[in-house]
Design an enzyme around this catalytic site. Structure first.
Site, short mmCIF file in Angstrom:
data_model
loop_
_atom_site.label_atom_id
_atom_site.label_comp_id
_atom_site.label_asym_id
_atom_site.label_seq_id
_atom_site.Cartn_x
_atom_site.Cartn_y
_atom_site.Cartn_z
N LEU A 43 0.82 -1.21 0.00
CA LEU A 43 0.00 0.00 0.00
C LEU A 43 0.85 1.25 0.00
O LEU A 43 0.41 2.30 -0.49
CB LEU A 43 -0.92 0.00 1.23
CG LEU A 43 -1.95 -1.12 1.32
CD1 LEU A 43 -2.73 -1.02 2.62
CD2 LEU A 43 -2.91 -1.08 0.13
N ARG B 31 5.16 2.98 1.11
CA ARG B 31 6.50 2.80 1.66
C ARG B 31 6.90 4.04 2.46
O ARG B 31 6.49 5.15 2.14
CB ARG B 31 7.54 2.59 0.54
CG ARG B 31 7.30 1.35 -0.31
CD ARG B 31 8.38 1.23 -1.39
NE ARG B 31 8.10 0.14 -2.33
CZ ARG B 31 8.45 -1.11 -2.14
NH1 ARG B 31 9.10 -1.44 -1.03
NH2 ARG B 31 8.17 -2.04 -3.04
N LYS C 33 2.51 -3.26 8.79
CA LYS C 33 3.70 -2.43 8.58
C LYS C 33 4.92 -3.30 8.83
O LYS C 33 5.24 -3.64 9.98
CB LYS C 33 3.71 -1.22 9.50
CG LYS C 33 4.90 -0.31 9.24
CD LYS C 33 4.64 1.11 9.66
CE LYS C 33 5.68 2.05 9.09
NZ LYS C 33 5.33 3.47 9.30
N ASP D 78 6.26 12.39 15.81
CA ASP D 78 6.42 12.56 14.37
C ASP D 78 5.06 12.88 13.73
O ASP D 78 4.67 12.27 12.74
CB ASP D 78 7.03 11.30 13.74
CG ASP D 78 7.63 11.58 12.37
OD1 ASP D 78 8.02 12.73 12.11
OD2 ASP D 78 7.72 10.65 11.56
#
Length: 410
Positions: free
Chosen positions: A15, A17, A36, A130
């Site tokens: 899906l 990267r 993941k 993040d």
């Protein structure tokens, strides 16, 4: 293309990267999932695997409607994978790339959703570290909210913290994406919940304006702006929304709102921005300033490319690490003298139409022409003054005596 992940999951197709790994569409005992799969070099790091196992309980316990939930952690040979909720939609970066900027009502609704997710994480003692558009997913199958916004969910909780192990980054490195880094991270302080608020406020600014408040140019200049410059006002938004942005982009972490407060305040402001069109603002120049060019000139010569490309070095002498702009970027913490290299004031301040940005090539060329003009004028004036002095001295001097000397014979 299909591959087994542990004994319970099957990955069917890629899906997306990122720097940390690859996200697959997968199948598990309870139906479709997102898997993941972390990079092989991360999976082979026994210290990192140990950190994932230690954090497993925290990751699995984070259950909130605005957070992409983690169902399982798979450690199998060279495979290290997080099994997560499958969100049928796209990420916020993809939408931004398509639309450039969003209507304020939709932007505020999306950020309020993300703030709800952060509030739940912070209450559980988890800092995301993040927050950025790439890590916000839009559920296209969910009910539409204010401004036609799809429900927003925050993903990749804990990944930045887990990858940012002392051995991988040492005490002089930081992990994050330059445009969204809070000043205290750049100055080497430990990341607390307030860093997520700063990053989320940066995302809101970007959704409204089409660009981040301190981004653009050399990454080292971006870091300096976070620490030394104030945010440029956005014309056309209600004053209450602007003051909220300013508070959450404060340099001092204690001045920022908590995530729950931010979510509540944003929803209170939704009526003020209802029906507003996207802002019509000029994007800042991307041309590097004189200070940024000097900064780039001082950097070492580029090395031969390695098989695996790494992060952008933010300060001279720092080696590329394990990411790129799209995800985590590892950076050496700049010293006070490096941070002081940027001009203090307002970041990329507005200027009159047609005027050159201070420090730009156009501005320097104009300054050079002025210097040449002034130099020529100075030479002309000096020459004129010299002629005047010569004329005056010639008229005032006594007549010279006749030459009575005899010629010298050969």
């Amino acid at each position: 293309m299909t591959r087994k992940i542990g004994s319970r999951y099957t990955a069917h197709q890629i899906l997306g990267r990122g720097s940390a790994g690859t996200v697959w569409l997968g199948e598990g005992p309870e139906g479709p999932v997102a898997i993941k799969l972390l990079r092989e070099d991360l999976a082979s790091d026994q210290e990192l695997v140990g950190r994932f196992v230690q954090e497993r309980t925290a990751l699995l316990s984070l259950d909130h409607a605005r957070v992409v939930g983690v169902h399982d952690l798979v450690v199998d040979g060279n495979d290290l994978a997080l099994v997560m909720d499958l969100v049928r939609g796209t990420d916020l970066r993809t939408r931004l790339d398509r639309e450039r900027r969003m209507a304020p009502e939709a932007a505020v609704a999306i950020v309020a959703d993300v703030a709800d997710g952060l509030a739940a994480a912070h209450a559980a003692g988890i800092v995301h570290r993040d927050v950025k558009p790439e890590n916000v997913l839009l559920d296209m199958q969910g009910p539409l909210g204010p401004g036609g916004a799809h429900p927003a969910l925050l993903t990749d909780f804990g990944v930045a913290k887990l990858i940012d192990s002392p051995r991988r980054t040492r005490a002089t490195k930081i992990i994050g994406t330059p445009d969204y880094l809070a000043p205290e991270i750049i100055e080497g302080l430990p990341p607390r919940a307030a860093v997520d608020i700063y990053a989320l406020a940066t995302v809101l600014y970007e959704l409204l304006a089409g660009f981040t408040p301190f981004g653009g140019g050399h990454p080292g200049a971006v870091l300096r702006r976070h620490v030394t410059e104030t945010v440029v006002p956005l014309p056309g938004i209600p004053e209450e929304l602007w003051q909220l942005l300013v508070q959450c982009l404060a340099k001092a972490p204690a001045s920022r709102l908590r995530a729950s407060e931010l979510a509540a305040r944003l929803r209170e402001l939704l009526p003020l921005v209802a029906g507003m069109p996207p802002l019509d603002v000029d994007e800042p120049d991307t041309e590097p300033s004189q200070a940024e060019e000097a900064y780039e000139d001082s950097a070492p010569e580029p090395r031969e490319p390695s098989p695996r490309r790494g992060a952008v070095p933010l300060v001279p002498g720092s080696a590329p690490a394990d990411s790129n702009r799209d995800t985590h970027t590892s950076m050496r913490v700049p010293g006070p003298d490096e941070l002081a290299g940027g001009a203090r004031g307002t970041a990329r301040a507005p200027r009159a139409a047609g005027a050159a940005r201070p420090g730009s090539a156009k501005h320097r060329a104009s300054a050079r022409r002025r210097r040449i003009t002034l130099g020529v004028a100075g030479v002309v004036l000096a020459a004129a003054a010299g002629v005047g002095v010569y004329a005056a001295s010639s008229s005032d001097a006594p007549p010279s005596a006749p030459d009575t000397s005899s010629p010298v014979s050969p």
